[in-house]
Design a protein around this motif. Sequence first.
Motif, PDB file in Angstrom:
ATOM      1  N   MET A  59       0.920  -1.358  -0.207  1.00 53.15           N
ATOM      2  CA  MET A  59      -0.505   0.019  -0.338  1.00 53.15           C
ATOM      3  C   MET A  59       0.665   1.419   0.053  1.00 53.15           C
ATOM      4  N   GLU A  60       1.204   2.047   0.979  1.00 59.22           N
ATOM      5  CA  GLU A  60       1.986   3.402   0.913  1.00 59.22           C
ATOM      6  C   GLU A  60       3.485   3.852   1.339  1.00 59.22           C
ATOM      7  N   LEU A  61       3.359   1.760   2.098  1.00 58.63           N
ATOM      8  CA  LEU A  61       4.762   1.849   3.076  1.00 58.63           C
ATOM      9  C   LEU A  61       5.904   0.923   1.921  1.00 58.63           C
ATOM     10  N   GLU A  62       6.918   0.977   2.773  1.00 59.39           N
ATOM     11  CA  GLU A  62       7.960   1.040   1.956  1.00 59.39           C
ATOM     12  C   GLU A  62       9.140   0.430   2.629  1.00 59.39           C
ATOM     13  N   TRP A  63      10.177  -0.203   2.607  1.00 56.34           N
ATOM     14  CA  TRP A  63      11.338  -0.913   3.321  1.00 56.34           C
ATOM     15  C   TRP A  63      11.919  -2.320   3.404  1.00 56.34           C
ATOM     16  N   ARG A  64      13.526  -1.534   2.955  1.00 61.01           N
ATOM     17  CA  ARG A  64      13.922  -2.929   2.810  1.00 61.01           C
ATOM     18  C   ARG A  64      13.952  -4.386   3.254  1.00 61.01           C
ATOM     19  N   ALA A  65      14.451  -4.892   3.300  1.00 63.56           N
ATOM     20  CA  ALA A  65      14.369  -6.466   3.941  1.00 63.56           C
ATOM     21  C   ALA A  65      14.828  -7.505   3.390  1.00 63.56           C
ATOM     22  N   THR A  66      15.324  -8.881   3.941  1.00 66.79           N
ATOM     23  CA  THR A  66      15.741  -9.831   4.091  1.00 66.79           C
ATOM     24  C   THR A  66      14.806 -10.494   3.356  1.00 66.79           C
ATOM     25  N   VAL A  67      14.396 -10.963   2.077  1.00 68.24           N
ATOM     26  CA  VAL A  67      13.060 -12.321   2.200  1.00 68.24           C
ATOM     27  C   VAL A  67      14.496 -13.687   1.192  1.00 68.24           C
ATOM     28  N   TYR A  68      13.861 -14.272   1.352  1.00 68.90           N
ATOM     29  CA  TYR A  68      14.221 -15.670   0.928  1.00 68.90           C
ATOM     30  C   TYR A  68      13.751 -16.449  -0.224  1.00 68.90           C
ATOM     31  N   PHE A  69      14.199 -16.914  -1.295  1.00 65.60           N
ATOM     32  CA  PHE A  69      13.836 -17.370  -1.540  1.00 65.60           C
ATOM     33  C   PHE A  69      13.284 -19.164  -2.110  1.00 65.60           C
ATOM     34  N   ALA A  70      12.653 -19.906  -2.006  1.00 60.45           N
ATOM     35  CA  ALA A  70      13.062 -20.856  -1.874  1.00 60.45           C
ATOM     36  C   ALA A  70      13.869 -21.774  -3.348  1.00 60.45           C
ATOM     37  N   GLU A  71      14.800 -22.633  -3.105  1.00 63.50           N
ATOM     38  CA  GLU A  71      15.401 -23.367  -4.289  1.00 63.50           C
ATOM     39  C   GLU A  71      14.870 -24.213  -5.398  1.00 63.50           C
ATOM     40  N   PRO A  72      13.509 -24.695  -4.136  1.00 70.06           N
ATOM     41  CA  PRO A  72      12.725 -25.432  -5.061  1.00 70.06           C
ATOM     42  C   PRO A  72      12.028 -25.115  -6.650  1.00 70.06           C
ATOM     43  N   GLU A  73      11.473 -25.053  -7.273  1.00 76.48           N
ATOM     44  CA  GLU A  73      11.704 -24.665  -8.451  1.00 76.48           C
ATOM     45  C   GLU A  73       9.920 -24.311  -8.388  1.00 76.48           C
ATOM     46  N   ASP A  74       9.550 -25.895  -7.625  1.00 82.06           N
ATOM     47  CA  ASP A  74       7.715 -26.624  -8.181  1.00 82.06           C
ATOM     48  C   ASP A  74       7.100 -25.613  -6.827  1.00 82.06           C
ATOM     49  N   PHE A  75       8.422 -25.221  -5.899  1.00 79.38           N
ATOM     50  CA  PHE A  75       7.631 -24.514  -4.345  1.00 79.38           C
ATOM     51  C   PHE A  75       5.930 -23.873  -4.471  1.00 79.38           C
ATOM     52  N   PRO A  76       5.260 -24.055  -4.121  1.00 81.72           N
ATOM     53  CA  PRO A  76       3.619 -23.602  -4.628  1.00 81.72           C
ATOM     54  C   PRO A  76       2.982 -21.914  -3.902  1.00 81.72           C
ATOM     55  N   VAL A  77       3.977 -21.749  -2.999  1.00 82.03           N
ATOM     56  CA  VAL A  77       3.475 -20.574  -2.710  1.00 82.03           C
ATOM     57  C   VAL A  77       4.545 -19.317  -1.924  1.00 82.03           C
ATOM     58  N   SER A  78       3.916 -17.982  -1.902  1.00 81.16           N
ATOM     59  CA  SER A  78       4.985 -17.321  -1.293  1.00 81.16           C
ATOM     60  C   SER A  78       3.998 -17.299   0.044  1.00 81.16           C
ATOM     61  N   VAL A  79       5.063 -16.913   1.385  1.00 75.85           N
ATOM     62  CA  VAL A  79       4.245 -16.169   2.101  1.00 75.85           C
ATOM     63  C   VAL A  79       5.465 -14.512   3.024  1.00 75.85           C
ATOM     64  N   VAL A  80       4.460 -14.454   3.676  1.00 77.52           N
ATOM     65  CA  VAL A  80       5.310 -12.983   4.203  1.00 77.52           C
ATOM     66  C   VAL A  80       5.145 -13.679   5.485  1.00 77.52           C
ATOM     67  N   GLY A  81       5.745 -13.507   6.322  1.00 77.76           N
ATOM     68  CA  GLY A  81       6.223 -13.700   7.849  1.00 77.76           C
ATOM     69  C   GLY A  81       6.927 -12.613   8.488  1.00 77.76           C
TER      70      GLY A  81
END
Lengths: 83, 141
Positions: free
Chosen positions: B88-110
């Motif tokens: 929305m109207e907020l922005e920040w920098r953060a470390t996020v993790y990208f799953a190694e498996p190509e078929d990883f089914p979803v993306s989540v914010v934790g």
Amino acid sequence: MSTVSIPKVYPAHFKPDFSATREWLKQHWQEHVGKWVVLDGNRLIGEGDDPRPIVAAARVEGVTAPFVEFIRDESEPFMGGWY
Amino acid sequence: MNSWHLSFSNRLNYGPSENIVIPLAVSLNGSNRILMRAKLDSGSTFCIFQRLYADLLGLETERGVAERIGTATGAFTAYGHEITLTVMELEWRATVYFAEPEDFPVSVVGRVGFLDRLKVGLVIMNSRFISALTMRDEPGN
């Protein structure tokens, strides 16, 4: 934990509008289950097993922020729960 | 009886049949911007995205910080990269993790990179799904 994140939050320079995309997804997601879709607002740019060439073409076309999502079958309940 | 009140500067509304998903823009300092959605998962330590998003951002996934992520049924490897998140109207920098498996089914914010940056309120009553967000250090909160 091996990574320390920067904690500051700022007012956004870019304010994404998802309203048209959200409406498109509500109406059409079932037609695209198991595929990646690439949208510009409510316009379907393309779908397929690999969105990378579709996104590349969209950027050439001038789309600066394409929406990209893999359409799951949402009829199955979801459990996350990793830690 | 005690009562507590929080105020929020941003609000998301959901229909009754939708999951609690967060619409967000991801980029590398504003370049290669992609719009996406991620499920809100308060049980997840990290934000974990499908690896194709790393490709779309122009990242080399395996050059990130490797982490083994435990799940109820096993573990997988994911690679951390620092990116810019916009909600929305907020922005920040953060470390996020990208799953190694190509078929990883979803993306989540934790928790790390998302819930530790904001105050988030949820109302899931009477088929009214509302997520409300505000800056953690916003005055009045």
